[in-house]
Design a protein around this motif. Structure first.
Motif, mmCIF file in Angstrom:
data_model
loop_
_atom_site.group_PDB
_atom_site.id
_atom_site.type_symbol
_atom_site.label_atom_id
_atom_site.label_comp_id
_atom_site.label_asym_id
_atom_site.label_seq_id
_atom_site.Cartn_x
_atom_site.Cartn_y
_atom_site.Cartn_z
ATOM 1 N N GLY A 53 -1.774 1.760 12.645
ATOM 2 C CA GLY A 53 -0.728 2.664 12.719
ATOM 3 C C GLY A 53 0.389 2.427 13.481
ATOM 4 N N GLN A 54 0.663 1.227 13.611
ATOM 5 C CA GLN A 54 1.996 0.598 14.527
ATOM 6 C C GLN A 54 2.770 0.193 13.642
ATOM 7 O OE1 GLN A 54 0.050 -2.264 16.844
ATOM 8 N NE2 GLN A 54 -0.119 -1.021 18.688
ATOM 9 N N ARG A 55 4.345 0.190 13.990
ATOM 10 C CA ARG A 55 5.483 -0.261 13.255
ATOM 11 C C ARG A 55 5.630 -1.720 13.776
ATOM 12 N NH1 ARG A 55 9.018 4.577 11.454
ATOM 13 N NH2 ARG A 55 7.308 6.260 11.317
ATOM 14 N N PHE A 56 6.648 -2.357 13.337
ATOM 15 C CA PHE A 56 6.844 -3.741 13.843
ATOM 16 C C PHE A 56 8.361 -3.672 13.726
ATOM 17 C CE2 PHE A 56 4.553 -7.274 14.954
ATOM 18 C CZ PHE A 56 5.153 -8.481 14.342
ATOM 19 N N PRO A 57 8.883 -4.775 14.684
ATOM 20 C CA PRO A 57 10.436 -4.737 14.817
ATOM 21 C C PRO A 57 10.939 -5.373 13.651
ATOM 22 C CG PRO A 57 9.414 -6.122 16.277
ATOM 23 C CD PRO A 57 8.348 -5.174 15.739
ATOM 24 N N TYR A 58 12.092 -5.170 12.905
ATOM 25 C CA TYR A 58 12.872 -5.804 11.885
ATOM 26 C C TYR A 58 14.375 -5.593 12.382
ATOM 27 C CZ TYR A 58 8.535 -5.810 9.398
ATOM 28 O OH TYR A 58 7.101 -5.988 8.989
ATOM 29 N N ILE A 59 15.101 -6.547 11.779
ATOM 30 C CA ILE A 59 16.420 -6.435 11.706
ATOM 31 C C ILE A 59 17.065 -6.614 10.321
ATOM 32 C CG2 ILE A 59 18.626 -7.820 12.127
ATOM 33 C CD1 ILE A 59 17.551 -8.901 14.694
ATOM 34 N N LEU A 60 17.572 -5.495 9.872
ATOM 35 C CA LEU A 60 18.139 -5.622 8.689
ATOM 36 C C LEU A 60 19.602 -5.706 8.463
ATOM 37 C CD1 LEU A 60 15.863 -2.272 7.830
ATOM 38 C CD2 LEU A 60 15.372 -4.591 6.839
ATOM 39 N N CYS A 61 19.993 -6.356 7.327
ATOM 40 C CA CYS A 61 21.599 -6.404 7.213
ATOM 41 C C CYS A 61 21.941 -6.064 5.977
ATOM 42 C CB CYS A 61 21.892 -7.741 7.533
ATOM 43 S SG CYS A 61 21.801 -8.303 9.306
ATOM 44 N N HIS A 62 23.359 -5.382 5.917
ATOM 45 C CA HIS A 62 23.883 -5.047 4.653
ATOM 46 C C HIS A 62 25.322 -5.660 4.627
ATOM 47 C CE1 HIS A 62 26.130 -2.621 1.466
ATOM 48 N NE2 HIS A 62 25.053 -2.169 1.246
ATOM 49 N N ILE A 63 25.394 -6.308 3.472
ATOM 50 C CA ILE A 63 26.502 -7.294 3.529
ATOM 51 C C ILE A 63 27.538 -6.937 2.183
ATOM 52 C CG2 ILE A 63 27.549 -9.764 3.079
ATOM 53 C CD1 ILE A 63 24.667 -10.711 4.381
ATOM 54 N N GLY A 64 28.826 -6.952 2.122
ATOM 55 C CA GLY A 64 29.546 -6.401 1.217
ATOM 56 C C GLY A 64 30.699 -5.527 1.702
ATOM 57 N N GLU A 65 31.609 -5.429 0.710
ATOM 58 C CA GLU A 65 32.970 -4.774 0.953
ATOM 59 C C GLU A 65 33.042 -3.466 0.539
ATOM 60 O OE1 GLU A 65 36.418 -7.199 -0.432
ATOM 61 O OE2 GLU A 65 35.455 -9.147 0.700
ATOM 62 N N GLY A 66 34.075 -2.703 1.180
ATOM 63 C CA GLY A 66 34.181 -1.329 0.708
ATOM 64 C C GLY A 66 33.346 -0.171 1.182
ATOM 65 N N LEU A 67 32.399 -0.512 2.032
ATOM 66 C CA LEU A 67 31.580 0.751 2.721
ATOM 67 C C LEU A 67 31.928 0.733 4.240
ATOM 68 C CD1 LEU A 67 28.396 0.347 0.785
ATOM 69 C CD2 LEU A 67 29.871 1.865 0.406
ATOM 70 N N TYR A 101 30.087 -6.232 6.950
ATOM 71 C CA TYR A 101 28.855 -6.727 7.408
ATOM 72 C C TYR A 101 28.138 -5.541 8.336
ATOM 73 C CZ TYR A 101 25.540 -10.477 8.080
ATOM 74 O OH TYR A 101 24.333 -11.165 8.195
ATOM 75 N N LEU A 102 26.940 -5.195 8.312
ATOM 76 C CA LEU A 102 26.184 -4.060 9.096
ATOM 77 C C LEU A 102 24.932 -4.704 9.304
ATOM 78 C CD1 LEU A 102 25.936 -1.538 10.836
ATOM 79 C CD2 LEU A 102 24.794 -0.515 8.680
ATOM 80 N N CYS A 103 24.451 -4.933 10.752
ATOM 81 C CA CYS A 103 22.948 -5.185 11.090
ATOM 82 C C CYS A 103 22.513 -4.165 11.939
ATOM 83 C CB CYS A 103 22.950 -6.593 11.695
ATOM 84 S SG CYS A 103 23.143 -8.143 10.715
ATOM 85 N N VAL A 104 21.345 -3.581 11.366
ATOM 86 C CA VAL A 104 20.656 -2.782 12.380
ATOM 87 C C VAL A 104 19.107 -3.127 12.734
ATOM 88 C CG1 VAL A 104 21.678 -0.652 11.323
ATOM 89 C CG2 VAL A 104 19.418 -1.502 10.309
ATOM 90 N N TYR A 105 18.712 -2.658 13.625
ATOM 91 C CA TYR A 105 17.104 -2.988 14.284
ATOM 92 C C TYR A 105 16.630 -1.735 13.964
ATOM 93 C CZ TYR A 105 13.533 -2.859 17.627
ATOM 94 O OH TYR A 105 12.407 -2.875 18.175
ATOM 95 N N GLY A 106 15.454 -1.866 13.675
ATOM 96 C CA GLY A 106 14.585 -0.621 13.201
ATOM 97 C C GLY A 106 12.961 -1.149 13.544
ATOM 98 N N GLN A 107 12.258 -0.265 13.792
ATOM 99 C CA GLN A 107 10.605 -0.227 13.936
ATOM 100 C C GLN A 107 10.212 0.370 12.508
ATOM 101 O OE1 GLN A 107 8.445 -1.206 16.778
ATOM 102 N NE2 GLN A 107 9.979 -1.656 17.964
ATOM 103 N N LEU A 108 9.498 -0.794 11.583
ATOM 104 C CA LEU A 108 9.170 -0.083 10.480
ATOM 105 C C LEU A 108 7.848 -0.389 10.109
ATOM 106 C CD1 LEU A 108 12.161 -1.478 8.404
ATOM 107 C CD2 LEU A 108 11.898 0.862 9.142
#
Length: 120
Positions: A53-67, A101-108
């Motif tokens: 039942g535990q989440r794990f840490p991840y770094i997710l990135c979104h790359i591209g223009e116009g947002l 470019y956007l990078c976020v940290y989340g527990q998933l």
């Protein structure tokens, strides 16, 4: 699921120092094998954590223009099947936000992270 390759990590961390060391093709192959093994180990560790039942840490990135950063964060949340009403979206903490470019940290949960292919 999509993870950083050793080449992508190296491009992020690249410095002139690597030219000063004896960085051969053989060393690059060894590093790649070690990296792939480490990634597999972490995925297994995350899957085991989910069983408890535990989440794990991840770094997710979104790359591209116009947002905007906010729209990029929403796109990441959509790729994770989170909605604006889902409180989990607020646990995606912004680490880096630039024009393209956007990078976020989340527990998933591992099963959620494994569903992100990088093509969303």
């Amino acid at each position: 699921s999509r993870h950083l390759t050793i080449e992508e990590l190296n491009a992020i961390l690249q410095t002139d120092a690597t030219k000063e060391f004896d960085w051969s093709e053989e060393n690059a192959i060894k590093a790649g094998l070690l990296w792939d093994g480490a990634v597999q180990f972490e995925w297994n560790k995350a899957a085991d954590a989910e069983l408890n039942g535990q989440r794990f840490p991840y770094i997710l990135c979104h790359i591209g223009e116009g947002l905007s950063g906010y729209k990029r964060k929403l796109a990441l949340a959509e790729a994770l099947n989170l909605t604006e009403n889902d409180t989990d979206i607020y646990y995606l903490r912004t680490l880096y936000n630039a024009d393209d470019y956007l990078c976020v940290y989340g527990q998933l949960f591992a099963s959620v992270a494994a569903g992100v292919t990088g093509e969303e």
